[in-house]
Motif scaffolding. Structure first.
Motif, PDB file in Angstrom:
ATOM      1  N   VAL A 119       0.805  -1.100   0.153  1.00 44.10           N
ATOM      2  CA  VAL A 119       0.052  -0.128   0.112  1.00 44.10           C
ATOM      3  C   VAL A 119       0.836   1.249  -0.149  1.00 44.10           C
ATOM      4  CG1 VAL A 119      -2.060  -1.161   1.143  1.00 44.10           C
ATOM      5  CG2 VAL A 119      -0.430  -0.013   2.475  1.00 44.10           C
ATOM      6  N   SER A 120       0.348   2.329  -0.525  1.00 45.23           N
ATOM      7  CA  SER A 120       1.157   3.700  -0.398  1.00 45.23           C
ATOM      8  C   SER A 120       0.707   4.130   0.957  1.00 45.23           C
ATOM      9  CB  SER A 120       0.403   4.548  -1.345  1.00 45.23           C
ATOM     10  OG  SER A 120       0.717   4.111  -2.922  1.00 45.23           O
ATOM     11  N   LEU A 121       1.979   4.698   1.636  1.00 44.70           N
ATOM     12  CA  LEU A 121       1.421   5.471   2.598  1.00 44.70           C
ATOM     13  C   LEU A 121       1.092   6.668   2.581  1.00 44.70           C
ATOM     14  CD1 LEU A 121       4.076   5.039   5.655  1.00 44.70           C
ATOM     15  CD2 LEU A 121       3.651   7.600   5.028  1.00 44.70           C
ATOM     16  N   ASN A 122      -0.007   6.913   3.557  1.00 44.01           N
ATOM     17  CA  ASN A 122      -0.756   8.345   3.517  1.00 44.01           C
ATOM     18  C   ASN A 122      -0.383   9.062   4.828  1.00 44.01           C
ATOM     19  OD1 ASN A 122      -2.265   8.299   1.015  1.00 44.01           O
ATOM     20  ND2 ASN A 122      -3.153   6.454   1.651  1.00 44.01           N
ATOM     21  N   ILE A 123      -0.415  10.418   4.677  1.00 44.95           N
ATOM     22  CA  ILE A 123      -0.048  11.204   5.630  1.00 44.95           C
ATOM     23  C   ILE A 123      -1.444  11.870   6.419  1.00 44.95           C
ATOM     24  CG2 ILE A 123       0.692  13.479   6.417  1.00 44.95           C
ATOM     25  CD1 ILE A 123       2.832  11.617   5.516  1.00 44.95           C
ATOM     26  N   VAL A 124      -1.420  11.746   7.665  1.00 43.50           N
ATOM     27  CA  VAL A 124      -2.748  12.152   8.162  1.00 43.50           C
ATOM     28  C   VAL A 124      -2.892  13.786   8.270  1.00 43.50           C
ATOM     29  CG1 VAL A 124      -3.792  12.367  10.479  1.00 43.50           C
ATOM     30  CG2 VAL A 124      -2.904  10.117   9.667  1.00 43.50           C
ATOM     31  N   ASP A 132      -8.528  12.492   8.074  1.00 47.70           N
ATOM     32  CA  ASP A 132      -8.417  13.227   6.654  1.00 47.70           C
ATOM     33  C   ASP A 132      -6.927  12.717   6.182  1.00 47.70           C
ATOM     34  OD1 ASP A 132      -9.009  14.212   4.319  1.00 47.70           O
ATOM     35  OD2 ASP A 132      -8.738  16.325   4.958  1.00 47.70           O
ATOM     36  N   LEU A 133      -6.807  11.678   5.439  1.00 47.41           N
ATOM     37  CA  LEU A 133      -5.579  11.331   4.737  1.00 47.41           C
ATOM     38  C   LEU A 133      -5.308  12.374   3.408  1.00 47.41           C
ATOM     39  CD1 LEU A 133      -6.177   7.596   5.269  1.00 47.41           C
ATOM     40  CD2 LEU A 133      -4.984   9.459   6.570  1.00 47.41           C
ATOM     41  N   MET A 134      -3.894  12.293   3.052  1.00 48.31           N
ATOM     42  CA  MET A 134      -3.510  12.883   1.811  1.00 48.31           C
ATOM     43  C   MET A 134      -2.196  12.057   1.384  1.00 48.31           C
ATOM     44  SD  MET A 134      -2.090  16.455   3.014  1.00 48.31           S
ATOM     45  CE  MET A 134      -1.108  16.549   4.511  1.00 48.31           C
ATOM     46  N   PRO A 135      -1.890  11.908   0.339  1.00 51.15           N
ATOM     47  CA  PRO A 135      -0.642  11.149  -0.176  1.00 51.15           C
ATOM     48  C   PRO A 135       0.756  12.117   0.135  1.00 51.15           C
ATOM     49  CG  PRO A 135      -1.501  12.359  -2.048  1.00 51.15           C
ATOM     50  CD  PRO A 135      -2.756  12.390  -0.949  1.00 51.15           C
ATOM     51  N   VAL A 136       1.774  11.147   0.279  1.00 53.71           N
ATOM     52  CA  VAL A 136       2.733  11.889   0.667  1.00 53.71           C
ATOM     53  C   VAL A 136       3.433  13.038  -0.231  1.00 53.71           C
ATOM     54  CG1 VAL A 136       5.449  11.555   1.250  1.00 53.71           C
ATOM     55  CG2 VAL A 136       3.811   9.854   1.791  1.00 53.71           C
ATOM     56  N   SER A 137       3.124  12.983  -1.605  1.00 53.63           N
ATOM     57  CA  SER A 137       3.210  13.865  -2.598  1.00 53.63           C
ATOM     58  C   SER A 137       2.685  15.115  -2.285  1.00 53.63           C
ATOM     59  CB  SER A 137       2.861  13.384  -4.036  1.00 53.63           C
ATOM     60  OG  SER A 137       1.498  12.925  -4.008  1.00 53.63           O
ATOM     61  N   SER A 138       1.408  15.268  -1.484  1.00 51.76           N
ATOM     62  CA  SER A 138       0.894  16.530  -1.324  1.00 51.76           C
ATOM     63  C   SER A 138       1.581  17.167   0.029  1.00 51.76           C
ATOM     64  CB  SER A 138      -0.874  16.272  -0.862  1.00 51.76           C
ATOM     65  OG  SER A 138      -1.165  15.712  -2.090  1.00 51.76           O
ATOM     66  N   ALA A 139       2.159  16.554   0.793  1.00 48.68           N
ATOM     67  CA  ALA A 139       2.789  16.821   1.987  1.00 48.68           C
ATOM     68  C   ALA A 139       4.317  16.381   1.930  1.00 48.68           C
ATOM     69  CB  ALA A 139       2.078  16.999   3.128  1.00 48.68           C
ATOM     70  N   PRO A 140       5.128  16.514   0.833  1.00 46.56           N
ATOM     71  CA  PRO A 140       6.555  15.891   1.032  1.00 46.56           C
ATOM     72  C   PRO A 140       7.263  16.063   2.495  1.00 46.56           C
ATOM     73  CG  PRO A 140       6.394  17.125  -0.700  1.00 46.56           C
ATOM     74  CD  PRO A 140       5.170  17.547  -0.029  1.00 46.56           C
ATOM     75  N   ALA A 142      10.426  16.770   4.644  1.00 45.88           N
ATOM     76  CA  ALA A 142      11.683  17.492   4.334  1.00 45.88           C
ATOM     77  C   ALA A 142      12.514  16.573   5.121  1.00 45.88           C
ATOM     78  CB  ALA A 142      11.793  18.785   4.620  1.00 45.88           C
ATOM     79  N   PRO A 143      13.740  16.614   4.877  1.00 46.73           N
ATOM     80  CA  PRO A 143      14.997  15.975   5.909  1.00 46.73           C
ATOM     81  C   PRO A 143      14.848  16.535   7.399  1.00 46.73           C
ATOM     82  CG  PRO A 143      16.160  16.742   3.667  1.00 46.73           C
ATOM     83  CD  PRO A 143      14.559  17.346   3.840  1.00 46.73           C
ATOM     84  N   GLY A 144      15.068  15.744   8.170  1.00 45.50           N
ATOM     85  CA  GLY A 144      14.511  16.051   9.382  1.00 45.50           C
ATOM     86  C   GLY A 144      13.028  16.294   9.762  1.00 45.50           C
ATOM     87  N   GLY A 145      11.945  16.189   8.937  1.00 50.43           N
ATOM     88  CA  GLY A 145      10.559  16.180   9.146  1.00 50.43           C
ATOM     89  C   GLY A 145      10.102  14.816   9.558  1.00 50.43           C
ATOM     90  N   GLU A 146       8.798  15.092  10.019  1.00 46.59           N
ATOM     91  CA  GLU A 146       8.142  14.085  10.557  1.00 46.59           C
ATOM     92  C   GLU A 146       6.639  14.104  10.191  1.00 46.59           C
ATOM     93  OE1 GLU A 146       8.754  13.505  14.780  1.00 46.59           O
ATOM     94  OE2 GLU A 146      11.021  13.751  14.739  1.00 46.59           O
ATOM     95  N   ALA A 147       5.938  13.040  10.336  1.00 45.65           N
ATOM     96  CA  ALA A 147       4.714  13.100  10.091  1.00 45.65           C
ATOM     97  C   ALA A 147       3.840  11.628  10.695  1.00 45.65           C
ATOM     98  CB  ALA A 147       4.314  13.237   8.643  1.00 45.65           C
ATOM     99  N   ASP A 148       2.632  11.914  10.987  1.00 46.99           N
ATOM    100  CA  ASP A 148       1.770  10.796  11.284  1.00 46.99           C
ATOM    101  C   ASP A 148       1.194  10.144  10.079  1.00 46.99           C
ATOM    102  OD1 ASP A 148       1.882  11.103  14.054  1.00 46.99           O
ATOM    103  OD2 ASP A 148       0.420  12.197  14.284  1.00 46.99           O
ATOM    104  N   PHE A 149       1.040   8.775  10.107  1.00 43.07           N
ATOM    105  CA  PHE A 149       0.463   8.185   8.612  1.00 43.07           C
ATOM    106  C   PHE A 149      -0.444   7.076   9.100  1.00 43.07           C
ATOM    107  CE2 PHE A 149       3.963   5.169  10.131  1.00 43.07           C
ATOM    108  CZ  PHE A 149       3.247   4.145  10.184  1.00 43.07           C
ATOM    109  N   ARG A 150      -1.299   6.784   8.081  1.00 38.53           N
ATOM    110  CA  ARG A 150      -2.169   5.634   8.194  1.00 38.53           C
ATOM    111  C   ARG A 150      -1.978   4.607   7.029  1.00 38.53           C
ATOM    112  NH1 ARG A 150      -8.263   6.004   9.851  1.00 38.53           N
ATOM    113  NH2 ARG A 150      -7.280   5.619  12.073  1.00 38.53           N
ATOM    114  N   LEU A 151      -1.941   3.558   7.304  1.00 33.24           N
ATOM    115  CA  LEU A 151      -2.092   2.362   6.114  1.00 33.24           C
ATOM    116  C   LEU A 151      -3.427   1.805   6.242  1.00 33.24           C
ATOM    117  CD1 LEU A 151       1.274   0.769   6.981  1.00 33.24           C
ATOM    118  CD2 LEU A 151       0.958   2.523   5.051  1.00 33.24           C
TER     119      LEU A 151
END
Length: 175
Positions: A119-124, A132-140, A142-151
């Motif tokens: 599956v593609s990883l989606n960012i919360v 509400d989810l969005m693809p990583v391409s919508s919220a890249p 960055a180096p040192g960055g972090e995000a919550d995700f849902r599969l």
């Protein structure tokens, strides 16, 4: 008498029209270049040949740290259920991540090969009033960055032992 101009009704035939070779050659070269680009792009993006077989980790995978994994399930209207895996991902590398594909290995207690799903990883994006989810391409990331995700998974076998699946990052898009 008046001079009459004679026209030769049976004049010599003109040279037959030849097909212009320059445009044909240019079109042929363009087609060859297009085919080569498509072949190279499919190889460079690491297309997965069989998602039900264990895939190698992406080269950038060691730079992505997954933590805080939690699982939940929900019934869907068609009578099945969806399995959710929520977690946190951190980019410890030097590139901006624009896409992530994960292969999940769902274990069982029957000495059988685990079920493997890709599956593609989606960012919360938000959690209120619903996730509400969005693809990583919508919220890249960055180096040192972090995000919550849902599969999100559907159709997990009934022989799954409900232990957390192994998560393998098998494709990563970077810029």
């Amino acid at each position: 008498m008046a001079d009459l101009e004679h026209k030769n009704l049976f004049s010599e035939p003109k040279e037959p029209h030849s097909i212009p070779m320059a445009p044909i050659a240019i079109a042929a070269v363009a087609v060859v270049i297009l085919v080569a680009v498509i072949v190279l792009m499919s190889r460079s993006h690491g297309t997965v040949s069989d998602p039900t077989k264990l895939q190698p980790l992406a080269a950038y995978a060691p730079s992505l740290v997954i933590s805080g994994v939690e699982m939940s399930e929900a019934q869907i209207p068609s009578g099945g259920k969806q399995t959710y895996i929520d977690g946190h991902i951190a980019n410890k590398g030097s590139a901006t991540v624009t896409a992530i594909t994960v292969q999940a290995l769902f274990p069982n207690d029957q000495q059988m090969q685990p079920q493997m799903e890709m599956v593609s990883l989606n960012i919360v994006r938000s959690r209120d009033p619903f996730v509400d989810l969005m693809p990583v391409s919508s919220a890249p990331i960055a180096p040192g960055g972090e995000a919550d995700f849902r599969l999100i998974f559907e159709g997990i076998n009934s022989n799954w032992n409900l232990h957390p699946p192994e998560l393998h990052v098998v494709q990563v898009g970077t810029k």
